[in-house]
Write a protein that holds these residues in place. Sequence first.
Motif, PDB file in Angstrom:
ATOM      1  N   VAL A 135       0.681  -1.249   0.066  1.00 52.56           N
ATOM      2  CA  VAL A 135       0.314   0.280   0.455  1.00 52.56           C
ATOM      3  C   VAL A 135       1.102   1.572   0.147  1.00 52.56           C
ATOM      4  O   VAL A 135       0.858   2.519  -1.031  1.00 52.56           O
ATOM      5  CB  VAL A 135      -0.855   0.059   1.194  1.00 52.56           C
ATOM      6  CG1 VAL A 135      -1.803   1.720   0.794  1.00 52.56           C
ATOM      7  CG2 VAL A 135      -1.832  -0.983   1.112  1.00 52.56           C
ATOM      8  N   ALA A 136       2.080   1.532   0.851  1.00 53.05           N
ATOM      9  CA  ALA A 136       2.691   2.664   1.058  1.00 53.05           C
ATOM     10  C   ALA A 136       3.333   2.493  -0.386  1.00 53.05           C
ATOM     11  O   ALA A 136       3.769   3.652  -0.629  1.00 53.05           O
ATOM     12  CB  ALA A 136       3.657   2.202   2.032  1.00 53.05           C
ATOM     13  N   LEU A 137       3.993   1.720  -1.393  1.00 50.96           N
ATOM     14  CA  LEU A 137       4.776   1.363  -2.157  1.00 50.96           C
ATOM     15  C   LEU A 137       4.052   2.819  -3.536  1.00 50.96           C
ATOM     16  O   LEU A 137       4.543   2.988  -4.808  1.00 50.96           O
ATOM     17  CB  LEU A 137       5.526   0.465  -2.623  1.00 50.96           C
ATOM     18  CG  LEU A 137       6.103   0.041  -3.405  1.00 50.96           C
ATOM     19  CD1 LEU A 137       7.353   0.780  -4.291  1.00 50.96           C
ATOM     20  CD2 LEU A 137       5.804  -1.397  -4.106  1.00 50.96           C
ATOM     21  N   ALA A 144      -0.211  10.387  -4.123  1.00 51.85           N
ATOM     22  CA  ALA A 144      -2.092  10.043  -3.899  1.00 51.85           C
ATOM     23  C   ALA A 144      -1.449  11.054  -3.011  1.00 51.85           C
ATOM     24  O   ALA A 144      -0.668  11.327  -2.296  1.00 51.85           O
ATOM     25  CB  ALA A 144      -2.597   8.491  -3.764  1.00 51.85           C
ATOM     26  N   LEU A 145      -2.388  12.113  -2.851  1.00 51.56           N
ATOM     27  CA  LEU A 145      -2.904  12.783  -1.576  1.00 51.56           C
ATOM     28  C   LEU A 145      -2.895  11.549  -0.149  1.00 51.56           C
ATOM     29  O   LEU A 145      -3.847  10.880  -0.850  1.00 51.56           O
ATOM     30  CB  LEU A 145      -4.255  13.436  -1.478  1.00 51.56           C
ATOM     31  CG  LEU A 145      -4.487  14.250  -0.533  1.00 51.56           C
ATOM     32  CD1 LEU A 145      -3.515  15.892  -1.238  1.00 51.56           C
ATOM     33  CD2 LEU A 145      -6.328  14.990  -0.920  1.00 51.56           C
ATOM     34  N   LEU A 146      -2.069  12.416   0.869  1.00 50.31           N
ATOM     35  CA  LEU A 146      -1.637  11.508   1.562  1.00 50.31           C
ATOM     36  C   LEU A 146      -2.212  12.488   3.484  1.00 50.31           C
ATOM     37  O   LEU A 146      -1.737  12.940   3.292  1.00 50.31           O
ATOM     38  CB  LEU A 146      -0.236  10.908   2.274  1.00 50.31           C
ATOM     39  CG  LEU A 146       0.264  10.655   0.936  1.00 50.31           C
ATOM     40  CD1 LEU A 146       1.702   9.857   1.484  1.00 50.31           C
ATOM     41  CD2 LEU A 146      -0.674   8.727   0.707  1.00 50.31           C
ATOM     42  N   GLN A 147      -3.199  12.087   3.427  1.00 50.01           N
ATOM     43  CA  GLN A 147      -4.160  12.491   4.317  1.00 50.01           C
ATOM     44  C   GLN A 147      -5.035  11.481   5.278  1.00 50.01           C
ATOM     45  O   GLN A 147      -5.338  11.209   4.337  1.00 50.01           O
ATOM     46  CB  GLN A 147      -4.988  13.667   4.165  1.00 50.01           C
ATOM     47  CG  GLN A 147      -6.047  13.557   3.445  1.00 50.01           C
ATOM     48  CD  GLN A 147      -6.316  14.668   3.261  1.00 50.01           C
ATOM     49  OE1 GLN A 147      -5.792  16.281   2.921  1.00 50.01           O
ATOM     50  NE2 GLN A 147      -7.417  15.170   2.824  1.00 50.01           N
ATOM     51  N   GLY A 148      -5.286  11.849   6.728  1.00 45.51           N
ATOM     52  CA  GLY A 148      -5.990  10.752   7.433  1.00 45.51           C
ATOM     53  C   GLY A 148      -5.771   9.483   7.333  1.00 45.51           C
ATOM     54  O   GLY A 148      -4.141   9.145   7.765  1.00 45.51           O
ATOM     55  N   GLU A 149      -6.443   8.517   6.823  1.00 48.27           N
ATOM     56  CA  GLU A 149      -6.145   7.570   6.897  1.00 48.27           C
ATOM     57  C   GLU A 149      -5.140   6.849   5.661  1.00 48.27           C
ATOM     58  O   GLU A 149      -3.761   5.684   6.174  1.00 48.27           O
ATOM     59  CB  GLU A 149      -7.717   6.043   6.804  1.00 48.27           C
ATOM     60  CG  GLU A 149      -7.416   4.842   6.338  1.00 48.27           C
ATOM     61  CD  GLU A 149      -8.648   4.236   6.619  1.00 48.27           C
ATOM     62  OE1 GLU A 149      -9.244   2.830   6.437  1.00 48.27           O
ATOM     63  OE2 GLU A 149      -9.504   4.678   6.207  1.00 48.27           O
ATOM     64  N   GLN A 155       1.948   5.359   5.970  1.00 51.84           N
ATOM     65  CA  GLN A 155       3.235   5.633   7.543  1.00 51.84           C
ATOM     66  C   GLN A 155       2.999   4.240   8.142  1.00 51.84           C
ATOM     67  O   GLN A 155       4.734   3.575   8.340  1.00 51.84           O
ATOM     68  CB  GLN A 155       2.528   6.089   9.317  1.00 51.84           C
ATOM     69  CG  GLN A 155       3.085   7.794   8.147  1.00 51.84           C
ATOM     70  CD  GLN A 155       2.524   8.573   9.782  1.00 51.84           C
ATOM     71  OE1 GLN A 155       1.219   8.272  10.308  1.00 51.84           O
ATOM     72  NE2 GLN A 155       2.657   9.819   9.923  1.00 51.84           N
ATOM     73  N   LYS A 156       2.213   3.196   8.472  1.00 47.95           N
ATOM     74  CA  LYS A 156       2.652   2.318   9.003  1.00 47.95           C
ATOM     75  C   LYS A 156       3.185   1.034   8.078  1.00 47.95           C
ATOM     76  O   LYS A 156       3.831   0.121   7.968  1.00 47.95           O
ATOM     77  CB  LYS A 156       0.815   1.018   9.046  1.00 47.95           C
ATOM     78  CG  LYS A 156       0.776   2.166  10.085  1.00 47.95           C
ATOM     79  CD  LYS A 156      -1.381   1.634  10.705  1.00 47.95           C
ATOM     80  CE  LYS A 156      -2.331   1.966  11.855  1.00 47.95           C
ATOM     81  NZ  LYS A 156      -3.232   1.070  11.594  1.00 47.95           N
ATOM     82  N   GLY A 157       2.985   1.213   6.194  1.00 55.13           N
ATOM     83  CA  GLY A 157       3.433   0.269   5.483  1.00 55.13           C
ATOM     84  C   GLY A 157       5.275   0.690   5.459  1.00 55.13           C
ATOM     85  O   GLY A 157       5.868  -0.034   4.887  1.00 55.13           O
ATOM     86  N   LEU A 183      14.753   3.765   5.186  1.00 54.40           N
ATOM     87  CA  LEU A 183      13.564   3.801   3.968  1.00 54.40           C
ATOM     88  C   LEU A 183      13.097   4.928   4.036  1.00 54.40           C
ATOM     89  O   LEU A 183      12.465   4.425   5.588  1.00 54.40           O
ATOM     90  CB  LEU A 183      13.352   2.646   3.213  1.00 54.40           C
ATOM     91  CG  LEU A 183      12.052   2.646   2.502  1.00 54.40           C
ATOM     92  CD1 LEU A 183      12.138   1.848   1.234  1.00 54.40           C
ATOM     93  CD2 LEU A 183      10.182   2.718   2.887  1.00 54.40           C
ATOM     94  N   THR A 184      13.140   5.809   2.832  1.00 54.97           N
ATOM     95  CA  THR A 184      11.461   6.833   3.649  1.00 54.97           C
ATOM     96  C   THR A 184      10.961   7.319   1.930  1.00 54.97           C
ATOM     97  O   THR A 184      10.749   6.805   1.290  1.00 54.97           O
ATOM     98  CB  THR A 184      12.519   8.339   3.489  1.00 54.97           C
ATOM     99  OG1 THR A 184      13.377   8.571   2.475  1.00 54.97           O
ATOM    100  CG2 THR A 184      13.660   8.180   4.706  1.00 54.97           C
ATOM    101  N   GLU A 185       9.717   7.938   2.206  1.00 50.66           N
ATOM    102  CA  GLU A 185       8.845   8.563   1.383  1.00 50.66           C
ATOM    103  C   GLU A 185      10.295   8.616  -0.258  1.00 50.66           C
ATOM    104  O   GLU A 185       9.588   8.490  -1.234  1.00 50.66           O
ATOM    105  CB  GLU A 185       8.249   9.201   1.106  1.00 50.66           C
ATOM    106  CG  GLU A 185       6.819   9.219   2.492  1.00 50.66           C
ATOM    107  CD  GLU A 185       7.981   9.404   3.848  1.00 50.66           C
ATOM    108  OE1 GLU A 185       8.707   9.854   3.963  1.00 50.66           O
ATOM    109  OE2 GLU A 185       6.468  10.263   4.083  1.00 50.66           O
ATOM    110  N   GLU A 186      10.947   9.547  -0.220  1.00 55.45           N
ATOM    111  CA  GLU A 186      11.951   9.457  -1.096  1.00 55.45           C
ATOM    112  C   GLU A 186      13.002   8.565  -1.533  1.00 55.45           C
ATOM    113  O   GLU A 186      13.021   8.227  -3.383  1.00 55.45           O
ATOM    114  CB  GLU A 186      13.353  10.721  -0.754  1.00 55.45           C
ATOM    115  CG  GLU A 186      12.662  11.941  -0.907  1.00 55.45           C
ATOM    116  CD  GLU A 186      11.976  12.506   0.352  1.00 55.45           C
ATOM    117  OE1 GLU A 186      11.879  11.195   1.786  1.00 55.45           O
ATOM    118  OE2 GLU A 186      11.498  13.245   1.239  1.00 55.45           O
TER     119      GLU A 186
END
Length: 301
Positions: A135-137, A144-149, A155-157, A183-186
């Motif tokens: 999901v995170a990948l 995608a817009l990352l807010q709320g769920e 973050q969990k992914g 690992l980060t979003e980058e």
Amino acid sequence: DVDGQTSTALLVQTLRTLGADVVHYIPVRSREGHGFHIESLEQILDNGARLVITCDTGITAYEAVDYANSRRVDVILTDHHELGEALPNARAVINPRLLPKDHPLANLAGVGVAYKLAEALLNSEPQSADLLDLVALGLIADVALLQGETRSLTQKGIEILRQGKRIGLRAIAELAGASLETLTEETIGFTFAPRLNALGRLGDANPAVDLLLTRDQVRARVLAAQIEGLNAQRRLLTSQVYEAAEARLRAEPELLNEAALILSHPNWPGGVVGIVANKLVEHHHKPAILLTESGDGILRG
């Protein structure tokens, strides 16, 4: 793209966990284009499929769904793209655009939609949590817009990705000189996403799903090496097409006076023209469209 690859891998893993006999199929972009089409569906049904589940596509595939219905095969559509004037006549349609615009899940990408289906099917928090790395990948690669769920899922992914459970991703990281532990979003956006996207842009994206699912270290290394080679080819082709486009603009400077840059060439690979168009936008600060000319006289870009 990575959103479709991760969506597919996620649902294949889920259904196999539940004991289903599953095969996956991603159309080859250069030969079949995008989407869910009768031509590829016919072969799938001829091979005995009794249920078709789409990932990140299908919301306007009216003809393909009707064809499956004519063959007495149910279709479940999971997609996040814009709705058409009507919904296809599928057994079920799962698309966050059917939700109110202010719904916390209204901005899910394709992999998020697939995850919500998997979560309902598994009805098991530990099993569904194991899917969050995919999901995170997919969410980050799809910007995608990352807010709320969606932010929480990402973050969990990322935490699961750092554990290096998927040996295919470990193999890519090793070849790319990246560390999963930090690992980060980058890392996802600039290391994993370009490499996985290279498969779909230049060839067949199905091996990406195999890479995400394999538990065989030798197989993982072979697939990762293939992906690394394709990514190098993508970078070279992108550079060549960009230089050709800039050379055209230097030769015909009057084109720079137009409101938008529109260029085409029969030898430009369709898989990289979008990347080059973005580079032209950044350089010239105006909209850019790059097209490749195919043998049937149709321009695509």
